[in-house]
Design a protein around this motif. Sequence first.
Motif, PDB file in Angstrom:
ATOM      1  N   ARG A  14      44.952  15.041  69.022  1.00  0.00           N
ATOM      2  CA  ARG A  14      45.385  15.057  70.431  1.00  0.00           C
ATOM      3  C   ARG A  14      44.192  14.961  71.370  1.00  0.00           C
ATOM      4  O   ARG A  14      44.307  14.378  72.458  1.00  0.00           O
ATOM      5  N   SER A  15      43.031  15.481  70.985  1.00  0.00           N
ATOM      6  CA  SER A  15      41.837  15.328  71.838  1.00  0.00           C
ATOM      7  C   SER A  15      41.356  13.881  71.840  1.00  0.00           C
ATOM      8  O   SER A  15      40.978  13.347  72.886  1.00  0.00           O
ATOM      9  N   VAL A  16      41.364  13.261  70.659  1.00  0.00           N
ATOM     10  CA  VAL A  16      40.942  11.856  70.574  1.00  0.00           C
ATOM     11  C   VAL A  16      41.914  10.985  71.383  1.00  0.00           C
ATOM     12  O   VAL A  16      41.489  10.107  72.150  1.00  0.00           O
ATOM     13  N   SER A  17      43.215  11.250  71.243  1.00  0.00           N
ATOM     14  CA  SER A  17      44.226  10.452  71.960  1.00  0.00           C
ATOM     15  C   SER A  17      44.058  10.603  73.467  1.00  0.00           C
ATOM     16  O   SER A  17      44.121   9.617  74.214  1.00  0.00           O
ATOM     17  N   GLU A  18      43.857  11.842  73.896  1.00  0.00           N
ATOM     18  CA  GLU A  18      43.722  12.092  75.340  1.00  0.00           C
ATOM     19  C   GLU A  18      42.525  11.328  75.894  1.00  0.00           C
ATOM     20  O   GLU A  18      42.614  10.675  76.940  1.00  0.00           O
ATOM     21  N   HIS A  19      41.406  11.372  75.164  1.00  0.00           N
ATOM     22  CA  HIS A  19      40.193  10.698  75.639  1.00  0.00           C
ATOM     23  C   HIS A  19      40.389   9.179  75.666  1.00  0.00           C
ATOM     24  O   HIS A  19      40.088   8.517  76.658  1.00  0.00           O
ATOM     25  N   LEU A  20      40.927   8.633  74.576  1.00  0.00           N
ATOM     26  CA  LEU A  20      41.074   7.171  74.485  1.00  0.00           C
ATOM     27  C   LEU A  20      42.100   6.641  75.482  1.00  0.00           C
ATOM     28  O   LEU A  20      41.997   5.494  75.935  1.00  0.00           O
ATOM     29  N   SER A  21      43.092   7.479  75.835  1.00  0.00           N
ATOM     30  CA  SER A  21      44.163   7.001  76.720  1.00  0.00           C
ATOM     31  C   SER A  21      43.653   6.708  78.133  1.00  0.00           C
ATOM     32  O   SER A  21      44.329   6.042  78.910  1.00  0.00           O
ATOM     33  N   ARG A  22      42.436   7.173  78.450  1.00  0.00           N
ATOM     34  CA  ARG A  22      41.883   6.885  79.778  1.00  0.00           C
ATOM     35  C   ARG A  22      41.528   5.399  79.916  1.00  0.00           C
ATOM     36  O   ARG A  22      41.475   4.865  81.013  1.00  0.00           O
ATOM     37  N   LYS A  23      41.222   4.750  78.783  1.00  0.00           N
ATOM     38  CA  LYS A  23      40.779   3.348  78.835  1.00  0.00           C
ATOM     39  C   LYS A  23      41.662   2.393  78.038  1.00  0.00           C
ATOM     40  O   LYS A  23      41.538   1.180  78.190  1.00  0.00           O
ATOM     41  N   LYS A 178      32.022  16.449  70.553  1.00  0.00           N
ATOM     42  CA  LYS A 178      31.155  15.734  69.602  1.00  0.00           C
ATOM     43  C   LYS A 178      31.994  14.998  68.565  1.00  0.00           C
ATOM     44  O   LYS A 178      31.664  13.897  68.145  1.00  0.00           O
ATOM     45  N   VAL A 179      33.078  15.630  68.132  1.00  0.00           N
ATOM     46  CA  VAL A 179      33.960  14.994  67.147  1.00  0.00           C
ATOM     47  C   VAL A 179      34.621  13.766  67.773  1.00  0.00           C
ATOM     48  O   VAL A 179      34.654  12.687  67.170  1.00  0.00           O
ATOM     49  N   VAL A 180      35.109  13.924  68.999  1.00  0.00           N
ATOM     50  CA  VAL A 180      35.747  12.797  69.698  1.00  0.00           C
ATOM     51  C   VAL A 180      34.762  11.634  69.798  1.00  0.00           C
ATOM     52  O   VAL A 180      35.121  10.470  69.573  1.00  0.00           O
ATOM     53  N   ASN A 181      33.517  11.930  70.085  1.00  0.00           N
ATOM     54  CA  ASN A 181      32.519  10.864  70.212  1.00  0.00           C
ATOM     55  C   ASN A 181      32.340  10.079  68.915  1.00  0.00           C
ATOM     56  O   ASN A 181      32.021   8.886  68.943  1.00  0.00           O
ATOM     57  N   ARG A 197      28.726  10.992  60.446  1.00  0.00           N
ATOM     58  CA  ARG A 197      28.702  12.424  60.137  1.00  0.00           C
ATOM     59  C   ARG A 197      28.450  13.244  61.392  1.00  0.00           C
ATOM     60  O   ARG A 197      27.460  12.999  62.105  1.00  0.00           O
ATOM     61  N   ILE A 198      29.336  14.203  61.660  1.00  0.00           N
ATOM     62  CA  ILE A 198      29.186  15.101  62.809  1.00  0.00           C
ATOM     63  C   ILE A 198      29.057  16.499  62.227  1.00  0.00           C
ATOM     64  O   ILE A 198      30.031  17.250  62.121  1.00  0.00           O
ATOM     65  N   TYR A 199      27.834  16.837  61.805  1.00  0.00           N
ATOM     66  CA  TYR A 199      27.588  18.128  61.175  1.00  0.00           C
ATOM     67  C   TYR A 199      26.579  18.900  62.018  1.00  0.00           C
ATOM     68  O   TYR A 199      25.809  18.311  62.763  1.00  0.00           O
TER      69      TYR A 199
END
Length: 201
Positions: A14-23, A178-181, A197-199
Motif C-alpha cells: 500500500r505504501s508503494v501503491s500510494e507513492h506510484l499513484s502520484r505519477k 527506503k523500501v519504496v525507493n 538490496r535495502i539492508y
Amino acid sequence: MKIIIIGGSGTIGRSVSEHLSRKHRIIIAGRTSGDVTVDLVDSASIEAMFASTGPVDAVVCIAGEAKWAPFGDLTEEDYYIGIKSKLMGQVNLVRVGVSHISDGGSFTLTTGILADDPVEMTTSAAMVNGAIHSFVKAAALELTNGLRVNAVSSGLVKDAVDKYETYFPGHNPIPMDKVVNGYIRSIEGKDNGQIIRIYDN
Ligand SMILES: NC(=O)c1ccc[n+]([C@@H]2O[C@H](COP(=O)([O-])OP(=O)(O)OC[C@H]3O[C@@H](n4cnc5c(N)ncnc54)[C@H](OP(=O)(O)O)[C@@H]3O)[C@@H](O)[C@H]2O)c1
C-alpha cells in the motif's frame, strides 16, 4: 505508466501503491481485494488477471508466502507452500506476463533479507528468496523487446516490526520510504537483472 501491483494492499504494497499513484495509473491486485483478484499459486488465475487488465507497462509483485517453522518440523508439503506461492507465483508472473507487457516494460519481484542473512525458522523462506535471485539474474539475460526484471530485497520494514521483531534479534528495521525507493528504482530506472538490496547491517 500503467502499473499492476500484485499485493498492492499489503503492508509494503500500500505504501508503494500510494507513492506510484502520484505519477502513474495503478491497478491493485490481491488474493481477496483490489481492482482485480488473482491467486499467484494458480497460473490460470494469472492469465485471467492479465486478460482483464489488458497490456501494462510494469508488473510489480509484493506478495507471496512461505512457511516459517523450525527446520526439523518442515515437511515436504510445507516447502511446496513457498515454492508454489512466492517462487513459482513470481516466476509465472514473468513467464505469463511477457505476453501482456509493453516493449521496454519492467517486472519487479519481491524477496527479502533472508536470502542473504537467514534467521531461525526460515529454511523454506530463505531458500525461495535465493531461488528468485538466481531466476532474476538468469531471466534478465534472455528477455527481449527492452523488458527488464529486478527483485527488491529488503530487511524487516519498520511497519512490520510488531509482527516479526522477535524473529530478527538485533536487526535494524528499514524505514518504509527506503523500501519504496527500491521499487521506484526498479520501475523508473534502467536496472536489469539486479537484486536491489535495502539492508541496514
Ligand atoms: N514485511 C516485511 O518486513 C518484509 C520484508 C522483506 C520482504 N517482505 C516480503 O514482501 C512481501 C509482502 O510483505 P508484506 O509484509 O507487505 O505482506 P502482507 O502485509 O501480508 O501483504 C501481502 C499482500 O499480498 C497478497 N497476497 C498474498 N498471497 C497472495 C497470493 N497467493 N496471490 C495474490 N496475492 C497474494 C495479499 O492479499 P490478500 O490480503 O488479499 O490475501 C496482500 O495484499 C512478502 O513476500 C514478504 O515476504 C516483507
